[in-house]
Design a protein around this motif. Structure first.
Motif, PDB file in Angstrom:
ATOM      1  N   ARG A  56       1.028   9.754  23.216  1.00 51.93           N
ATOM      2  CA  ARG A  56       0.987   8.278  23.221  1.00 51.93           C
ATOM      3  C   ARG A  56      -0.069   7.661  22.223  1.00 51.93           C
ATOM      4  NH1 ARG A  56      -2.722   7.692  27.529  1.00 51.93           N
ATOM      5  NH2 ARG A  56      -4.182   7.031  25.593  1.00 51.93           N
ATOM      6  N   ALA A  57      -1.104   8.328  22.048  1.00 54.39           N
ATOM      7  CA  ALA A  57      -1.960   7.853  21.144  1.00 54.39           C
ATOM      8  C   ALA A  57      -1.576   7.621  19.706  1.00 54.39           C
ATOM      9  CB  ALA A  57      -3.122   8.994  21.015  1.00 54.39           C
ATOM     10  N   ARG A  58      -0.221   8.591  19.236  1.00 54.15           N
ATOM     11  CA  ARG A  58       0.300   8.369  18.059  1.00 54.15           C
ATOM     12  C   ARG A  58       1.593   9.344  18.144  1.00 54.15           C
ATOM     13  NH1 ARG A  58      -1.917   5.398  18.314  1.00 54.15           N
ATOM     14  NH2 ARG A  58      -3.763   5.883  18.052  1.00 54.15           N
ATOM     15  N   SER A  59       2.598   8.829  17.374  1.00 50.05           N
ATOM     16  CA  SER A  59       3.851   9.771  17.284  1.00 50.05           C
ATOM     17  C   SER A  59       3.621  11.090  16.816  1.00 50.05           C
ATOM     18  CB  SER A  59       4.760   8.866  16.427  1.00 50.05           C
ATOM     19  OG  SER A  59       4.505   9.186  15.114  1.00 50.05           O
ATOM     20  N   PRO A  60       4.506  12.194  17.238  1.00 53.08           N
ATOM     21  CA  PRO A  60       4.442  13.423  16.850  1.00 53.08           C
ATOM     22  C   PRO A  60       3.907  13.768  15.440  1.00 53.08           C
ATOM     23  CG  PRO A  60       6.318  13.279  18.132  1.00 53.08           C
ATOM     24  CD  PRO A  60       5.947  11.817  17.790  1.00 53.08           C
ATOM     25  N   ALA A 236       1.837   3.122  19.369  1.00 53.89           N
ATOM     26  CA  ALA A 236       1.889   1.864  18.360  1.00 53.89           C
ATOM     27  C   ALA A 236       3.412   2.396  17.606  1.00 53.89           C
ATOM     28  CB  ALA A 236       0.811   2.149  17.534  1.00 53.89           C
ATOM     29  N   ASP A 237       4.035   1.396  17.129  1.00 48.15           N
ATOM     30  CA  ASP A 237       4.992   1.337  16.485  1.00 48.15           C
ATOM     31  C   ASP A 237       4.920   1.565  14.975  1.00 48.15           C
ATOM     32  OD1 ASP A 237       7.473   0.884  14.728  1.00 48.15           O
ATOM     33  OD2 ASP A 237       8.258  -0.654  16.115  1.00 48.15           O
ATOM     34  N   MET A 243       1.909  -3.117  17.449  1.00 46.01           N
ATOM     35  CA  MET A 243       2.438  -3.301  18.725  1.00 46.01           C
ATOM     36  C   MET A 243       3.052  -2.051  19.391  1.00 46.01           C
ATOM     37  SD  MET A 243       2.594  -6.558  18.870  1.00 46.01           S
ATOM     38  CE  MET A 243       3.712  -6.392  20.425  1.00 46.01           C
ATOM     39  N   ASN A 244       2.922  -2.074  20.690  1.00 43.65           N
ATOM     40  CA  ASN A 244       3.171  -0.804  21.276  1.00 43.65           C
ATOM     41  C   ASN A 244       4.790  -0.763  21.478  1.00 43.65           C
ATOM     42  OD1 ASN A 244       0.520   0.700  21.734  1.00 43.65           O
ATOM     43  ND2 ASN A 244      -0.015  -1.088  22.724  1.00 43.65           N
ATOM     44  N   VAL A 245       5.031   0.448  21.479  1.00 43.88           N
ATOM     45  CA  VAL A 245       6.547   0.615  21.992  1.00 43.88           C
ATOM     46  C   VAL A 245       6.918   1.757  22.638  1.00 43.88           C
ATOM     47  CG1 VAL A 245       7.116   1.627  19.545  1.00 43.88           C
ATOM     48  CG2 VAL A 245       8.957   0.412  20.567  1.00 43.88           C
ATOM     49  N   ALA A 246       7.947   1.647  23.221  1.00 41.38           N
ATOM     50  CA  ALA A 246       8.404   2.919  23.877  1.00 41.38           C
ATOM     51  C   ALA A 246       8.738   3.883  22.891  1.00 41.38           C
ATOM     52  CB  ALA A 246       9.516   2.814  25.109  1.00 41.38           C
ATOM     53  N   GLN A 247       8.266   5.400  23.303  1.00 41.08           N
ATOM     54  CA  GLN A 247       8.657   6.362  22.537  1.00 41.08           C
ATOM     55  C   GLN A 247       9.176   7.642  23.235  1.00 41.08           C
ATOM     56  OE1 GLN A 247       6.359   6.730  19.210  1.00 41.08           O
ATOM     57  NE2 GLN A 247       5.262   4.876  19.360  1.00 41.08           N
ATOM     58  N   LEU A 532       3.087  -1.582  27.206  1.00 41.32           N
ATOM     59  CA  LEU A 532       4.347  -1.746  26.473  1.00 41.32           C
ATOM     60  C   LEU A 532       4.661  -3.089  26.169  1.00 41.32           C
ATOM     61  CD1 LEU A 532       6.963  -0.026  25.803  1.00 41.32           C
ATOM     62  CD2 LEU A 532       7.911  -0.665  27.994  1.00 41.32           C
ATOM     63  N   GLY A 533       5.193  -3.173  24.909  1.00 42.88           N
ATOM     64  CA  GLY A 533       5.330  -4.476  24.099  1.00 42.88           C
ATOM     65  C   GLY A 533       4.260  -5.345  24.037  1.00 42.88           C
TER      66      GLY A 533
END
Length: 746
Positions: A56-60, A236-237, A243-247, A532-533
């Motif tokens: 959640r904190a950042r993408s892989p 975050a995207d 902006m926050n986004v679903a991942q 989200l969003g």
């Protein structure tokens, strides 16, 4: 965190023609940062919390730092990415850590370095680790309840004792954290309940009648005790970091990585896992547990074959694939995505979604896993769900299930005994109520003076970094200018976040541990999904301040140094400044370098995933980074036979280490020009000459070696070499210094 500035500067200048043992190096710098993701006594679910929080904190591929399975440090910490790096004066002899009374003191001697832990009979160039830590290595035994023992372990243990005091006081006052801790410690209430807390979930699994039911159950329980073939989180995207986004990412494996299923090296561990599946299915009365267990393992073996490797998952660009849930249903058939997303968070079909492991040509990763699910009998999927649910819940049930879960953990780590109940209770509170514990921790244990000193150090390190970029000979002016702009955007946060999550509406019951954990998990899920969003609120952190770590966030260009790491041996306010520069100074440099390592360099001054390098500079950077990586690939000292450090897995952290040490060394020289330095006795063994300056330089490098003192159980070391983006401590202590001319001079 990333391959930092050192690559921009040090690696760029120093790596060409490097040969260990020569004095060719004045500049070789790279990136790294910290501590291991797995901490002693952590349950599978608590690791899941950490992983999700990382996810959640950042993408892989995004945030890194110094430093196993999937959920925000308190119920969802951070997944498959990493971040990172107290004490008291102590006697030199390393005694086993206390199991109950007091933590073992951290050995830092009178001015910050444990001289009595050295083996001064050796020459530093013959074996740097044994020279700086030989006596410590001889006298230190890994405690039975640990899988390794390092500088991080010492601080973690100290923090455990401090938090236990807070929790015991809280239990008397009926505070939220104290009540949770009391419910964990109340074995007399937990024991007679046996399996009853999970009965409703197991019954629900038995009633899964259609493929859509399986997807719904995975989504409904993923943020709880359940599991899923896919990781889902909000973050975050990478290309729109405000902006926050679903991942979404691949998941579904019960062993540490795909290698454990596919490589003969791990046949023993896979056999232990197969036995564990059967044992747990038998304990819940699952029909024909042996046959069902074999089907579960076969299913996961199929998933492993199409899963991306840990190296492939480090690529920020290949792991950024934006689409919608509706796109998933068309391009990744076999799994009911709409049902899953509805259950997980009521995410609409047209909502933007970033998928990590996605390749429409090879059809592996997420596409491949979905296809496998679609061709798997529902009987197997039910057994898979039941096994993972009971495995995740086991540490919070009666002793029978706790012991069974530990038995498998022992097979993977080599840890001989479980930690005491109170230590597990502390870990539980840290995982489920991280911000509440963290706020109490910093109020009692984090001195304001530490922040002031750290502000001074970060400012000086940033100045040294800017000078380093300016003088990089191989980089074009266009890339240098962009690098300076990015560096100028860096911010530093020290100790604790601007905001803690508000748990004031939550209540807990001293006699209902499982119910308390469900409430905490539900709170974390609601909080994450509520983002989200929405615009990213940068006042929060993805890791609580009581964690012995530091980290860099590429989408925010932010370096974070948590309160718990700002203690000896990493930071000693009253200690020798040379040692401080070699320890916490190098950690600061490490996190900064992550902004310019092989991953971090792909993010621009605004934190966007946006390659700002010229093609020529990219090619030169890659060449130099690979040269440096070869040093790790060829390093064998202390490694199990046939095992090697994987340079592409560890590249970011290795670069950050070299970069951090290089920048810290230059900042140390800058500091001496502005301040008077008189080293206090006793002095280090004097190899060479040069008075206080040489003594200070020796102390600088000794401070670096001291923070990477480490011993590992064989199984833990093998796991680390296979899955961890951080090289073993003894390699981190050794290889970076061999690239610095200042080390040879000292």
């Amino acid at each position: 965190s990333g391959v930092c500035l050192l690559v921009l500067t040090s690696v760029a200048e120093g790596l060409a023609g490097y040969a260990p043992g020569t004095e060719l190096y004045e500049s070789a710098g790279l990136q790294s940062g910290g501590a291991p993701d797995h901490l002693p006594g952590m349950s599978d679910l608590e690791e899941k919390l950490i992983q999700i929080s990382k996810l959640r904190a950042r993408s892989p591929a995004a945030s890194r730092g110094s430093a196993a399975k999937d959920h925000d440090f308190g119920v969802q910490l951070m997944q498959k990415s990493g971040r990172i790096v107290h004490g008291v004066l102590a006697p030199a002899e390393a005694q086993p850590p206390s199991t109950d009374g007091k933590p073992r003191p951290v050995e830092v001697g009178p001015w910050g370095f444990d001289i009595e832990g050295m083996d001064q009979k050796l020459q530093p160039g013959d074996n740097w680790v044994d020279y700086t830590s030989g006596e410590w290595l001889k006298k230190t035994n890994i405690p039975d309840d640990q899988s390794s023992w390092t500088a991080f372990s010492s601080l973690h243990e100290l923090t455990e004792f401090q938090i236990r005091d807070l929790l015991e006081e809280g239990a008397k006052a009926n505070s939220l954290t104290g009540t949770l801790y009391a419910s964990y410690m109340d074995e007399a209430t937990i024991e007679p309940k046996g399996l009853s807390p999970v009965f409703p979930f197991l019954e629900k699994i038995k009633r899964l009648a259609m493929a859509s039911d399986f997807a719904t159950f995975c989504g409904d329980t993923f943020f709880g005790f359940g599991s899923s073939p896919f990781g889902f989180y909000v973050g975050a995207d990478a290309k729109d970091p405000d902006m926050n986004v679903a991942q979404l990412s691949q998941d579904g494996l019960g062993l540490p990585s795909r290698d454990y299923y596919l490589e003969e090296t791990f046949s023993k561990q896979k056999k232990a896992y197969a036995d564990y599946i059967v044992v747990m299915l038998g304990k819940i009365g699952w029909p024909e547990p042996e046959a069902a267990g074999a089907e579960v393992l076969a299913f996961e073996e199929s998933v492993a074959k199409v899963s991306w490797s840990v190296e492939a998952r480090r690529d920020p660009e290949k792991t950024y694939n934006k689409m919608t849930i509706a796109d998933l249903s068309v391009k990744a058939p076999g799994f009911d995505w709409a049902a899953y997303m509805e259950a997980a968070g009521r995410v609409p079909g047209n909502a933007p979604l970033v998928v990590s492991e996605w390749n429409e040509t090879t059809k592996d990763g997420v596409i491949g896993i979905a296809a496998i699910i679609g061709s798997t009998d529902l009987t197997t999927l039910r057994a898979w769900s039941a096994f993972h649910f009971i495995s995740g819940a086991a540490p919070y049930l009666s002793k029978e299930y706790v012991d069974a879960a530990f038995g498998f953990s022992k097979a993977l780590s080599g840890q001989e005994t479980q930690q005491l109940r109170w230590k597990r209770g502390v870990g539980n509170a840290n995982s489920y109520l991280p911000d509440v514990v963290g706020k109490d921790y910093v109020e009692k244990y984090f001195p304001a003076s530490s922040k002031k000193t750290m502000d001074e150090l970060t400012s000086l390190l940033k100045e040294a970094f800017a000078a380093r970029i300016k003088n990089v000979a191989w980089m074009t002016n266009a890339t240098k200018e962009a690098a300076q702009q990015k560096l100028a955007s860096f911010t530093f946060e020290i100790g604790y976040p601007k905001k803690f999550k508000d748990y004031s509406e939550m209540s807990m019951n001293k006699t209902d541990l499982f119910g308390n954990l469900e409430k905490a998990l539900a709170f974390s899920a609601r909080w994450d999904l509520s983002q989200l969003g929405k615009q990213v609120d940068k006042a929060y952190w993805g890791m609580p301040p009581q964690t012995v770590n530091a980290f860099f966030e590429p989408d925010r260009n932010r370096c974070v140094f948590l309160a718990a790491i700002l203690q000896p041996p990493f930071f000693y306010a009253e200690g020798d400044m040379a040692v401080n520069f070699g320890s916490i100074g190098a950690v600061i440099g490490h996190e900064m370098t992550h902004g310019f390592d092989d991953q971090g360099r792909l993010y621009d001054a605004e934190g966007k995933l946006n390659d700002w390098w010229t093609p020529a500079d990219t090619a030169e950077f890659t060449k130099r980074a690979n040269q440096y990586g070869e040093q790790f690939a060829k390093f064998t000292s202390g490694l199990p036979e046939g095992m090697h450090i994987r340079p592409q897995l560890t590249m970011g952290e290795n670069i950050a280490d070299l970069g951090g040490l290089t920048i810290a060394s230059e900042a140390w020289q800058m500091w001496q020009k502005k301040n008077s330095y008189t080293p206090q006795p006793p002095m280090l063994e004097e190899y060479g000459s040069g008075g206080s300056q040489s003594e200070g330089d020796r102390r600088f490098f000794a401070g670096w070696a001291q923070v990477w003192r480490s011993k590992y159980r064989p199984s833990t070391l093998i796991n680390k070499l296979t899955t961890d983006p951080h090289s073993p401590g003894f390699a981190r202590a050794t290889i970076p210094v061999q690239n610095l001319g200042a080390w040879y001079a000292a």
